[in-house]
Enzyme design. Structure first.
Site, mmCIF file in Angstrom:
data_model
loop_
_atom_site.group_PDB
_atom_site.id
_atom_site.type_symbol
_atom_site.label_atom_id
_atom_site.label_comp_id
_atom_site.label_asym_id
_atom_site.label_seq_id
_atom_site.Cartn_x
_atom_site.Cartn_y
_atom_site.Cartn_z
ATOM 1 N N GLU A 114 0.853 -1.192 0.000
ATOM 2 C CA GLU A 114 0.000 0.000 0.000
ATOM 3 C C GLU A 114 0.891 1.245 0.000
ATOM 4 O O GLU A 114 1.119 1.807 -1.039
ATOM 5 C CB GLU A 114 -0.962 -0.014 1.188
ATOM 6 C CG GLU A 114 -1.958 1.122 1.122
ATOM 7 C CD GLU A 114 -3.243 0.826 1.859
ATOM 8 O OE1 GLU A 114 -3.486 -0.312 2.270
ATOM 9 O OE2 GLU A 114 -4.034 1.776 2.022
ATOM 10 N N GLU B 205 -2.189 0.987 13.281
ATOM 11 C CA GLU B 205 -3.272 1.443 12.409
ATOM 12 C C GLU B 205 -4.624 1.355 13.122
ATOM 13 O O GLU B 205 -5.471 2.217 12.954
ATOM 14 C CB GLU B 205 -3.305 0.565 11.151
ATOM 15 C CG GLU B 205 -4.437 0.891 10.182
ATOM 16 C CD GLU B 205 -4.362 0.079 8.901
ATOM 17 O OE1 GLU B 205 -3.758 -1.019 8.938
ATOM 18 O OE2 GLU B 205 -4.891 0.528 7.877
HETATM 19 C C1 RAM Z 1 -6.535 2.129 4.558
HETATM 20 C C2 RAM Z 1 -5.505 2.815 5.384
HETATM 21 C C3 RAM Z 1 -5.432 4.290 5.184
HETATM 22 C C4 RAM Z 1 -6.800 4.896 5.131
HETATM 23 C C5 RAM Z 1 -7.640 4.225 4.108
HETATM 24 C C6 RAM Z 1 -9.069 4.715 4.038
HETATM 25 O O1 RAM Z 1 -6.028 1.724 3.368
HETATM 26 O O2 RAM Z 1 -5.803 2.550 6.724
HETATM 27 O O3 RAM Z 1 -4.697 4.822 6.215
HETATM 28 O O4 RAM Z 1 -6.723 6.274 4.870
HETATM 29 O O5 RAM Z 1 -7.712 2.854 4.345
#
Ligand code: RAM
Length: 903
Positions: free
Chosen positions: A475, A739
């Site tokens: 990502e 996260e």
């Molecule tokens: C995920 C990640 C990212 C977020 C998006 C919406 O891929 O957590 O940080 O901004 O989602």
């Protein structure tokens, strides 16, 4: 002693930049003084070219401004300019002066072509028969090695090489790397611009034969990027290419230019492939000693292919490069359940490993795998990396000692598994964009200090060329909401002005024809319009940069796009409730135990973006536009109140984030504010001092609670060690911000591997409150660049002391408080020219002293009044300088110091 000294001189937000294309660079300086009440009354900036001729002289300007936009003679390319900032206080003679320099770049004078490998005659890439090559890595380009030999009649007086890549490169002159920067030229939206860097190579050239040598890899250009299962080649290009122009200047005015062209030679080398997500494969047996030095026979090499001549997208780099900035030797090494060595670096970090190998036979294949966590069996936890293989392979040359360091990849990891050879030494090499550190926070609670460290490591790991969400899985994208919620925290700890100004160019590039900002920048993987709070970053970030750094250039640059974004929302939502065109609407992403209604969040952001665009318009003198946006903002606020707010101040959804947004963005009619504040406090209490916010609410929690007079609750949340809360992860041994609140819990183990990063900065947005709330460094609502400073330290929770330091655009600010017995001591430093409103917490305003004298006798302090009762504060206007206030303090006696757990 009377003194006023400019320091920290910057040009285009950078320190002594080499290779600028900007025709009117911004020059700025900070100020310091040992004297109280010092202020700049006037300044003079003089810019001189290499011959010492004056290119610009402002003359004496009666102003307290600490910046000036160059407006002298047109700047010439490839020229070193020196400049000075001279300042006056009240006296006749200048009080201080400092010098710096900047150097212009090519400013368009390109003669070079892109070179690489002709894919139609690509040498057959013969994948070795081994398990390390997966379906992913088999699809990668091999890494071209390019060289060019040329002669020089004598050593030059000056030499610069201007270089870039479609991909990533390492460039050597006579075997010496031209820079310690990594992964150059970094990531931008390559469809719109490709940065180039200038390198000073004067000292590397010699009389006789010289060699330029380059290793090239896919990088963001043609490697894997984001969660796109195809290589980025589908977006930018299929294979990497390099471009450079060397200018050699002699003392007699003559010069030579060497460019990338068909005269370069190309071959494969030790690097078989290299990819940011997958890792790299380095076969040391392929080493050709001396290939990057004069005297090497390259007749067996093939001519490089000229792959293009378009230089129109090249722009001088405008932010600090990525560098290796810390080395972390393995803290512990042991044999894991699969029989391989596992090294623990003690810190979840981003970068690569330096592997020292002893006694391995030629051909020994060593495989390095990287992980943030170990699973319950003690194996590397790899599932959360998703498709990122993060695997480096090194094939030994067979020397007594060999050192291997991957060149063009980075991983997010704390643990390294070394398979294939045991006699090794592992060091983690942490790398990130080299944004100067400008802030520090510390207190007497070890867990809070660890939280602050974790926030910093999150910033280190995710400020890598662009602000990314995570550094480990497939990502690593520049998600806009993550960036906007974390920016205020990031800017406390580091000077991120250039970093964000640079990235905003990619945000602008990602705006669609309808005016929608994207979810991620550079724009890859995602096609829909930006979601509420994500797209809004296109408005919030330029505004925040302006407020924090006082530089209106970025604001001016982004302003038209900001208005287009607001128009876009309005056009599709004529009733002013933002329901349509909400993209992938993430709501209060990763909230826990609450569900903030999406329309509430979206409409709150609509009001916010309209309001900030209006304020930006005022700053820029666009008064008609300003009025239009102010009206719109008022109308959206009214619609919000009508649609979502009840007569007792309850907001639809009744979640913490609902109240936080409404209170912070000023969406409530005056008479309902207290009631809404009470609902917020009640919700926190009802949840047993636990938060329920996700990425969007989290940054507002402690600041808003503090503002509504419930700093006690803010502290309760800060100190909360149970789940969910910031210290919960610290208690589990986290060394970065996770996260998700529940990334790992003792009851359920790991969250879904589909999305579970252990290095995400968003939830670390509480960092801003440590500086602004606990230590109390802030600015008045209408202040810019801390001109009207507020120092409002707030003792509370189980802290008995806290301190913060911040290098602002104006100068250094310090605020430190400590409670000893019944006395609170407050040490502050206010930079020259900043007026500070200082709130001295005290239970008895009549007995406040400064440096042991009654405050009334202190010349530079004016008492403005008392705030609050009991443990209230004495409010004073304080001129610049260093002060020590002492005051009676009763409220926290004695603060609970029990349970000072360290993880
Ligand atoms: C995920 C990640 C990212 C977020 C998006 C919406 O891929 O957590 O940080 O901004 O989602």
């Amino acid at each position: 002693m009377r003194e006023l000294l400019p320091y920290g001189l910057s040009c285009e937000l950078l320190t002594e930049p080499l290779g600028l294309d900007e025709p009117a660079p911004r020059l700025a300086w900070r100020l310091r003084s040992g004297a109280r009440g010092a202020r700049q009354r006037a300044y003079r900036v003089v810019v001189r070219d290499e011959g010492g001729r004056v290119a610009w002289d402002t003359g004496r300007v009666e102003s307290a401004r600490q910046r000036a936009g160059y407006a002298g003679e047109p700047l010439r390319p490839r020229t070193r300019y020196t400049w000075s900032a001279e300042v006056w206080d009240d006296a006749e003679e200048p009080a201080g002066r400092a010098e710096s320099w900047f150097e212009t770049g090519l400013m368009g004078g390109w003669r070079a072509s892109w070179i690489g490998v002709d894919e139609t005659v690509l040498p057959v890439f013969d994948p070795p028969v081994d398990d390390d090559l997966t379906a992913n890595t088999r699809r990668l380009s091999y890494c071209p090695h390019l060289r060019r030999s040329f002669g020089l009649a004598r050593r030059p007086e000056r030499a610069r090489i201007y270089a870039s890549a479609q991909g990533v490169y390492r460039l050597y002159v006579n075997g010496v790397a031209v820079t310690d920067a990594e992964l150059q030229p970094g990531w931008t939206d390559y469809r719109h611009r490709i940065p180039y860097h200038a390198h000073d190579v004067t000292g590397l050239l010699r009389e006789g034969e010289n060699v330029l040598a380059v290793v090239l890899a896919d990088g963001w250009w043609s490697g894997f990027v984001g969660f796109d299962p195809r290589r980025a080649g589908k977006l930018y290009g299929d294979a990497p290419a390099f471009l450079a122009q060397l200018h050699v200047d002699h003392d007699d005015g003559s010069g030579e230019v060497i460019v990338t062209d068909g005269a370069w030679r190309e071959s494969r080398g030790t690097l078989r492939y290299s990819d940011l997500l997958m890792g790299e494969y380095h076969d040391a047996r392929e080493r050709r000693d001396g290939w990057d030095l004069p005297g090497f026979d390259d007749s067996a090499w093939t001519p490089a292919a000229v792959t293009g001549g378009d230089t129109s997208l090249l722009t001088a780099a405008r932010a600090q490069p990525v560098r290796v900035l810390a080395d972390l030797p393995a803290e512990r090494t042991w044999r894991g359940p699969d029989g391989h060595l596992i090294a623990d670096l003690g810190q979840n970090m981003v970068g690569r490993v330096r592997l020292t190998v002893r006694g391995a036979a030629r051909g020994t294949r060593i495989r390095l795998r990287h992980a943030e966590m170990l699973d319950q069996d003690g194996r590397l936890y790899l599932a959360n990396l998703r498709r990122a293989e993060a695997t480096d392979v090194y094939v030994c040359a067979g020397e007594p000692e060999e050192v291997y360091e991957p060149a063009f990849t980075f991983h997010g990891f704390r643990y390294v598994e070394v398979a294939g050879w045991d006699d090794v030494e592992v060091t983690g090499r942490a790398m990130h964009s080299d944004t100067p550190w400008t802030g520090e926070f510390t207190c007497d609670d070890a867990m809070v200090n660890r939280l602050h460290e974790n926030i910093r490591w999150g910033q280190r790991g995710n400020f890598l060329s662009v602000p990314t969400d995570c550094p480990q899985r497939d990502e690593r994208l520049g998600w806009l909401a993550d960036a906007q919620v974390f920016l205020p925290t990031a800017a406390r700890g580091a000077d991120v002005a250039a970093f964000f100004a640079n990235w905003m160019e990619d945000v602008l590039a990602g705006q669609d024809a309808d005016g929608a900002f994207p979810d991620v920048a550079p724009l890859v993987c995602l096609t829909r319009e930006g979601a509420p709070a994500w797209g809004d970053a296109g408005v919030i970030i330029p505004w925040t940069l302006y407020r924090l750094y006082g530089d209106d250039r970025v604001l001016r640059r982004c302003y038209p796009a900001m208005t287009r974004w607001v128009d876009h929302i309005r056009r599709h939502n004529p009733d002013l409730i933002w329901r349509r065109r909400t993209g992938r609407h993430y709501g209060d992403w990763l909230q826990i135990g609450a569900e903030t209604p999406r329309e509430v969040l979206a409409t709150a952001y609509f009001a916010r973006s309209a309001e900030l665009t209006g304020r930006a318009a005022r700053v820029l003198g666009e008064h008609e536009d300003a009025a239009r946006h102010e009206e719109l903002a008022a109308a959206v606020r009214a619609a919000f109140a009508r649609e979502f707010v009840t007569e007792d101040g309850r907001i639809e959804g009744d979640t913490q984030t609902c109240y936080l947004l409404a209170l912070e963005f000023g969406l409530l009619p005056e008479h309902l504010r207290d009631a809404a504040a009470a609902h917020l406090a009640r919700d926190v209490e009802k949840n047993g001092d636990h938060l329920t916010t996700g990425f969007i609410g989290v940054s507002l929690l402690c600041p808003v609670l503090t503002r509504i007079g419930r700093a006690d609750l803010a502290y309760a949340l800060l100190h909360q060690e149970g789940f969910p809360g910031w210290l919960f992860s610290v208690k589990q041994g986290a060394t970065t911000i996770w996260e998700r609140w529940d990334g790992w819990t003792p009851e359920r183990g790991f969250q879904s591997p589909n999305m579970n990063s252990f290095n995400h900065y968003s939830l670390g947005a509480v960092g801003e409150w440590l500086y602004g709330g606990v230590a109390g460094i802030g600015q008045e609502p209408d202040s810019v660049a801390y001109e009207k400073l507020t120092l409002a330290p707030r003792p509370g929770g189980r802290l008995t002391r806290a301190s913060a330091v911040q290098e602002t655009a104006r100068g250094r600010v310090e605020s430190a408080w400590s409670v000893t017995g019944a006395t609170i001591t407050l040490d502050v430093l206010i930079p020259p020219g900043a007026e500070a409103t200082v709130r001295i917490p005290t239970s008895d305003p009549g007995r406040v002293a400064e440096s042991a004298r009654p405050i009334g006798e202190c010349g530079h302090v004016t008492v403005l009044g008392h705030a609050g009762q009991g443990d209230g504060a004495l409010v004073c206007a304080v001129a610049s300088g260093r002060y020590r206030f002492t005051a009676p303090w009763a409220a926290n006696e004695p603060p609970a110091v029990t349970e000072r757990t360290t993880s």
